[in-house]
Scaffold this active site. Structure first.
Site, PDB file in Angstrom:
ATOM      1  N   LEU A  57       0.809  -1.215   0.000  1.00  0.00           N
ATOM      2  CA  LEU A  57       0.000   0.000   0.000  1.00  0.00           C
ATOM      3  C   LEU A  57       0.841   1.263   0.000  1.00  0.00           C
ATOM      4  CD1 LEU A  57      -2.864  -1.041   2.448  1.00  0.00           C
ATOM      5  CD2 LEU A  57      -2.891  -1.000  -0.047  1.00  0.00           C
ATOM      6  N   GLY A 121      -4.813   3.351  22.163  1.00  0.00           N
ATOM      7  CA  GLY A 121      -5.373   2.749  23.364  1.00  0.00           C
ATOM      8  C   GLY A 121      -5.455   1.248  23.227  1.00  0.00           C
ATOM      9  N   HIS A 122      -5.808   0.598  24.308  1.00  0.00           N
ATOM     10  CA  HIS A 122      -6.014  -0.844  24.332  1.00  0.00           C
ATOM     11  C   HIS A 122      -7.253  -1.147  25.157  1.00  0.00           C
ATOM     12  CE1 HIS A 122      -2.518  -2.244  22.162  1.00  0.00           C
ATOM     13  NE2 HIS A 122      -1.744  -1.416  22.856  1.00  0.00           N
ATOM     14  N   ASP A 123      -7.607  -2.430  25.213  1.00  0.00           N
ATOM     15  CA  ASP A 123      -8.830  -2.854  25.887  1.00  0.00           C
ATOM     16  C   ASP A 123      -9.003  -2.193  27.249  1.00  0.00           C
ATOM     17  OD1 ASP A 123     -10.920  -5.477  26.092  1.00  0.00           O
ATOM     18  OD2 ASP A 123     -10.073  -4.843  27.996  1.00  0.00           O
ATOM     19  N   ILE A 124      -7.947  -2.166  28.053  1.00  0.00           N
ATOM     20  CA  ILE A 124      -8.064  -1.634  29.409  1.00  0.00           C
ATOM     21  C   ILE A 124      -8.436  -0.151  29.404  1.00  0.00           C
ATOM     22  CG2 ILE A 124      -5.604  -1.031  29.669  1.00  0.00           C
ATOM     23  CD1 ILE A 124      -5.837  -2.113  32.564  1.00  0.00           C
ATOM     24  N   ASN A 125      -7.954   0.586  28.400  1.00  0.00           N
ATOM     25  CA  ASN A 125      -8.296   2.003  28.287  1.00  0.00           C
ATOM     26  C   ASN A 125      -9.752   2.188  27.879  1.00  0.00           C
ATOM     27  OD1 ASN A 125      -5.233   1.837  26.758  1.00  0.00           O
ATOM     28  ND2 ASN A 125      -5.435   2.977  28.661  1.00  0.00           N
ATOM     29  N   ASP A 152     -12.218  -5.411  23.631  1.00  0.00           N
ATOM     30  CA  ASP A 152     -11.718  -5.920  22.353  1.00  0.00           C
ATOM     31  C   ASP A 152     -12.717  -6.844  21.665  1.00  0.00           C
ATOM     32  OD1 ASP A 152      -9.355  -4.569  22.417  1.00  0.00           O
ATOM     33  OD2 ASP A 152      -8.100  -6.286  22.906  1.00  0.00           O
TER      34      ASP A 152
END
Length: 382
Positions: A57, A121-125, A152
């Site tokens: 890409l 961010g991630h799941d906890i955030n 998630d």
């Protein structure tokens, strides 16, 4: 299968989007995962039933190719931060002009608007921002995240898959596609609607870890057994609670009232001592066949061999012998069929897929030579 004939282009990402793509593939959709070239090994552990095309890409030819795949598909599943696809000229507004029936699903942590829309961010955030994380944890302890399941996978991948199926259903009436803005914060919060809706009836009016369903109640908790295993107890209703006490050989008249909050610590101490006096197998012999709501806490290695799960064939093995849950829910006429082949190598199906999308062998050879696409694995027949 229920989604047979539906073409999905899944842009490679982490956890939530691959899970969403796997759900669609499990139920029959033709899911093509678009990987970057020179990406090495795939980290997609939820790739069963998918095929892989590797596209560069960073080239205009690669972007043009991806556009052609997208506009010839029913669904585009995109996990990038806000603005990434627009920079490539592949945003939903651009693609919907060419294919008005396209369903364009955007799966992100914070959604497509708001002050955090472009933040990492991630799941906890996301779980923290949903309000749910504040409810999770033992009394007197800090909040804790239960793996990365709620944001998630429940609020992200599963909720996004629901949105895609809803949009496809609506398209049968209008003939039009639409854009799905799937925020993991909002998805997790929606999964937790019960928390909001039940506050008014007193289920969550005590501090974290002191309510009936958050480890506060001794009759809704886990207990260690004599062999260092555990059982789960969920005996809320009075008739179930009575059967729990019967199995434990405890006299209800000699115990504090079930709903005496101040006595819950003492009741938990009594239950803990009693459960620790026998092995998990002993307790299952006592409680199986009753409505005491006592079940074993099974490890991932044990779960498929439990008689109940075994009877329902709830877990499947792939061709490598690796075990995973069978697709759910069960449909009576068009059940899902979990692919037993391992996930694809990056670019494994490049030639195969491009031919299906109408590209000639000479065009594909030219793109391979120029590095616009890659084909891994066995040398493809052009």
């Amino acid at each position: 299968m229920a989604l047979a004939g539906v073409r999905v282009v899944e842009l490679a990402g982490l956890a939530p989007a691959p899970f969403c793509g796997m759900i669609l593939a499990d139920f029959g959709a033709n899911v093509v995962r678009v990987d970057r070239t020179k990406a090495g090994a795939s980290m997609d552990t939820q790739a069963r039933g998918k095929r892989s095309v590797a596209i560069n890409l960073k080239t205009s030819e690669g972007v043009s190719l991806l556009r052609k795949l997208c506009v010839q598909s029913d669904v585009v599943l995109e996990p990038y931060r806000k603005g990434v696809m627009e920079k490539l000229g592949l945003g939903p507004e651009d693609l919907l002009k060419e294919n008005p029936s396209l369903v364009y699903a955007r799966l992100t942590g914070y959604g497509q608007s708001g002050m955090y829309a472009t933040a990492a961010g991630h799941d906890i955030n996301y779980l923290a921002m949903s309000g749910l994380l504040s409810c999770l944890g033992r009394s007197g302890e800090k909040p804790y995240a239960p793996l990365n399941l709620l944001a998630d996978f429940a609020g992200g991948g599963l909720t996004c898959a629901l949105g895609i199926v809803l949009a496809l259903l609506e398209r049968t009436k209008s003939g039009k596609g639409q854009i799905i803005d799937s925020s993991m914060v909002e998805g997790a919060a929606y999964v937790g609607s019960f928390i909001w809706k039940s506050r008014a009836i007193g289920l969550w009016n005590r501090p974290r870890g002191e309510n009936m369903l958050d480890s506060g109640a001794p009759f809704y908790d886990t207990y260690r057994t004599a062999d260092d295993e555990h059982v789960a107890v969920g005996a809320i209703e009075p008739q179930f609670y009575k059967q729990l006490l019967q199995g434990l050989k405890l006299d209800e008249d000699q115990l504090p009232p079930q709903m005496s909050f101040s006595d819950w610590p003492e009741l938990r101490r009594i239950f803990s001592e009693r459960f620790a006096s026998k092995t998990q197998a002993d307790w299952l012999r006592i409680f199986d066949g009753t409505d005491a709501c006592v079940t074993p806490v099974l490890s991932l290695d044990q779960v498929s061999s439990h008689p109940h799960n075994s009877d329902r064939a709830s877990f499947v093995k792939d061709s490598n012998g690796e075990e995973s849950p069978r697709p759910a829910p069960l449909l009576s006429r068009t059940p899902a069929q979990a692919c037993v082949n391992p996930g694809p190598l990056i670019g494994e199906h490049t030639v195969e897929v491009l031919k299906e999308y109408g590209f000639k062998s000479s065009e594909i050879e030219k793109m391979l030579t120029a590095g616009v696409v890659e084909c891994s694995g066995v040398k493809a027949k052009l």
